[in-house]
Design a protein around this motif. Structure first.
Motif, mmCIF file in Angstrom:
data_model
loop_
_atom_site.group_PDB
_atom_site.id
_atom_site.type_symbol
_atom_site.label_atom_id
_atom_site.label_comp_id
_atom_site.label_asym_id
_atom_site.label_seq_id
_atom_site.Cartn_x
_atom_site.Cartn_y
_atom_site.Cartn_z
ATOM 1 N N GLY A 1 0.785 -1.225 0.000
ATOM 2 C CA GLY A 1 0.000 0.000 0.000
ATOM 3 C C GLY A 1 0.814 1.270 0.000
ATOM 4 N N ASP A 2 2.114 1.182 0.284
ATOM 5 C CA ASP A 2 2.955 2.379 0.294
ATOM 6 C C ASP A 2 3.206 2.860 -1.135
ATOM 7 N N ARG A 3 3.262 4.161 -1.299
ATOM 8 C CA ARG A 3 3.583 4.750 -2.599
ATOM 9 C C ARG A 3 5.090 4.990 -2.667
ATOM 10 N N VAL A 4 5.710 4.560 -3.752
ATOM 11 C CA VAL A 4 7.152 4.715 -3.930
ATOM 12 C C VAL A 4 7.413 5.561 -5.166
ATOM 13 N N HIS A 5 8.603 6.165 -5.206
ATOM 14 C CA HIS A 5 8.976 7.046 -6.303
ATOM 15 C C HIS A 5 10.166 6.452 -7.061
ATOM 16 N N ALA A 6 10.314 6.808 -8.307
ATOM 17 C CA ALA A 6 11.397 6.293 -9.143
ATOM 18 C C ALA A 6 12.749 6.605 -8.503
ATOM 19 N N GLY A 7 13.590 5.569 -8.380
ATOM 20 C CA GLY A 7 14.911 5.732 -7.790
ATOM 21 C C GLY A 7 14.965 5.531 -6.286
ATOM 22 N N GLN A 8 13.832 5.380 -5.633
ATOM 23 C CA GLN A 8 13.804 5.220 -4.177
ATOM 24 C C GLN A 8 14.326 3.836 -3.784
ATOM 25 N N THR B 1 6.168 -6.654 -5.527
ATOM 26 C CA THR B 1 5.384 -6.457 -6.745
ATOM 27 C C THR B 1 4.789 -5.066 -6.675
ATOM 28 N N LEU B 2 5.076 -4.247 -7.703
ATOM 29 C CA LEU B 2 4.611 -2.870 -7.743
ATOM 30 C C LEU B 2 3.511 -2.729 -8.793
ATOM 31 N N ALA B 3 2.489 -1.961 -8.444
ATOM 32 C CA ALA B 3 1.427 -1.619 -9.387
ATOM 33 C C ALA B 3 1.681 -0.208 -9.899
ATOM 34 N N GLN C 1 24.266 -2.943 -6.880
ATOM 35 C CA GLN C 1 23.085 -3.775 -7.094
ATOM 36 C C GLN C 1 22.547 -4.366 -5.796
ATOM 37 N N ALA C 2 23.265 -4.159 -4.715
ATOM 38 C CA ALA C 2 22.757 -4.611 -3.414
ATOM 39 C C ALA C 2 21.654 -3.700 -2.900
ATOM 40 N N GLU C 3 21.401 -2.597 -3.606
ATOM 41 C CA GLU C 3 20.276 -1.718 -3.296
ATOM 42 C C GLU C 3 19.190 -1.925 -4.344
ATOM 43 N N LEU C 4 18.006 -2.282 -3.895
ATOM 44 C CA LEU C 4 16.873 -2.479 -4.805
ATOM 45 C C LEU C 4 16.085 -1.178 -4.871
ATOM 46 N N ARG C 5 15.997 -0.596 -6.072
ATOM 47 C CA ARG C 5 15.357 0.702 -6.261
ATOM 48 C C ARG C 5 14.095 0.554 -7.102
ATOM 49 N N ALA C 6 13.114 1.402 -6.798
ATOM 50 C CA ALA C 6 11.886 1.421 -7.583
ATOM 51 C C ALA C 6 12.184 2.008 -8.960
ATOM 52 N N PRO C 7 11.807 1.322 -10.042
ATOM 53 C CA PRO C 7 12.110 1.842 -11.380
ATOM 54 C C PRO C 7 11.218 2.999 -11.798
#
Length: 340
Positions: A63-70, A237-239, A207-213
């Protein structure tokens, strides 16, 4: 009798007229609007780490909103950082070797080598004088004044002195010329190889950091801190909030009434009085099921085609999988075609 016939004819005419009016009104509504039903559809992204490792942190939840690069998750990188330090130390040592080879011998080392050559030359001169003196004594005494052992020792000392001079001369020549070009190139190649190894190590650390695309909403959190993970295991899984569309189904008989770009209104049971605007973005050219080999006209009208209505949901009203009703104004499309 005539009155009855006339009355019957009037009644029949009224019935036919009423039926025509009703039929015209129904067809008029059907030709002006088209109502379709379907579900809201949203693209999804499954995120996984590129390398194997143990999950250290997870920063977001469902349910959290994420931003590109976060950064939304990280791996334990302690072993990778130690390997990075080892590669850095190895690179420094190799670079130092290259600098020494490029600089060549120091003046003090060249002076020392020349002094050693001069010493060897002095030893050779002494050995040469000694054997000359021994040979003169032996000649003047008929070979009795010098023993065979003394003569052999003098000759051996001369050979040793000559070899020492050659060795010192070769050493001085090598020092003045410096390291061979092939050896310098090999040292430079080792530096480049270590630099590439270090770059690869640093890439693995990144690559050990997983970022939102993209900007999205977390739909599922599939692992927890401490879990072992890898490229084949999704962590989140992101919507995607955009693009968003409603997938509806169109009868074959209505296929000619719908065009790409046609405006649409989308309503849901939750917000029946709050329509969301959209437009026809995709019309499938293939029916959703395989037609029978022989079809009547009635069977052909049962074929359906997928249509996607791209929506402009600025207030994020629509949810994935939510049933929705789409209304298309086909009259506007007909009028627009007539204007053109």
């Amino acid at each position: 009798m005539n009155k009855k016939i006339i009355a019957g004819a009037v009644v029949t005419a009224l019935i036919v007229t009423a039926g025509a009016i009703w039929l015209f009104g129904r067809n008029g509504n059907d030709s002006n609007t088209l109502t379709l039903h379907g579900n809201v559809d949203i693209r999804q992204v499954s995120l996984a780490f590129e390398d194997n490792g143990r999950i250290s942190t997870l920063a977001v939840d469902e349910g959290d909103r994420v931003h590109a690069g976060q950064v939304i998750a990280t791996l334990d990188t302690r072993a990778l950082k130690i390997q990075e330090q080892q590669a850095l130390a190895q690179l420094d040592a190799q670079k130092q070797t290259v600098r020494e080879q490029q600089a060549g011998a120091r003046p003090e080392e060249v002076a020392q080598s020349r002094a050693q050559l001069a010493s060897a030359q002095a030893q050779l001169q002494k050995a040469t004088e000694d054997i000359s003196r021994i040979q003169r004594i032996s000649a003047s005494t008929g070979g009795k004044g010098i023993s065979k052992q003394e003569m052999d020792t003098a000759r051996s000392n001369l050979r040793i002195a000559q070899a020492s001079v050659k060795e010192r001369q070769a050493s001085l020549t090598l020092m003045e010329k410096g390291v061979r070009s092939e050896q310098r190139e090999a040292s430079v190649a080792q530096v480049r190889a270590t630099e590439a190894q270090l770059a690869l190590m640093q890439y693995h650390l990144s690559q050990a950091e997983l970022r939102a695309p993209v900007d999205a909403i977390v739909r599922a959190r599939l692992q927890e801190p401490g879990d072992m993970t890898g490229p084949q295991k999704s962590v989140y899984t992101l919507a995607l909030s955009q693009p968003k569309w409603v997938r509806v189904w169109l009868n074959e008989s209505d296929l000619g009434r719908v065009k790409s770009g046609m405006s649409a209104q989308i309503t849901t049971d939750s917000f029946p009085d709050k329509p969301v605007t959209g437009k026809v973005g995709f019309i499938s050219s293939v029916a959703e099921f395989t037609p029978k080999s022989v079809q009547t006209e009635d069977l052909r009208t049962n074929l359906v085609f997928e249509v996607r209505i791209v929506v402009d949901d600025q207030e994020n009203v629509l949810r994935m999988g939510q049933p929705a009703t789409v209304t298309l104004n086909t009259q506007q499309e007909t009028q627009r075609n007539a204007d053109h």
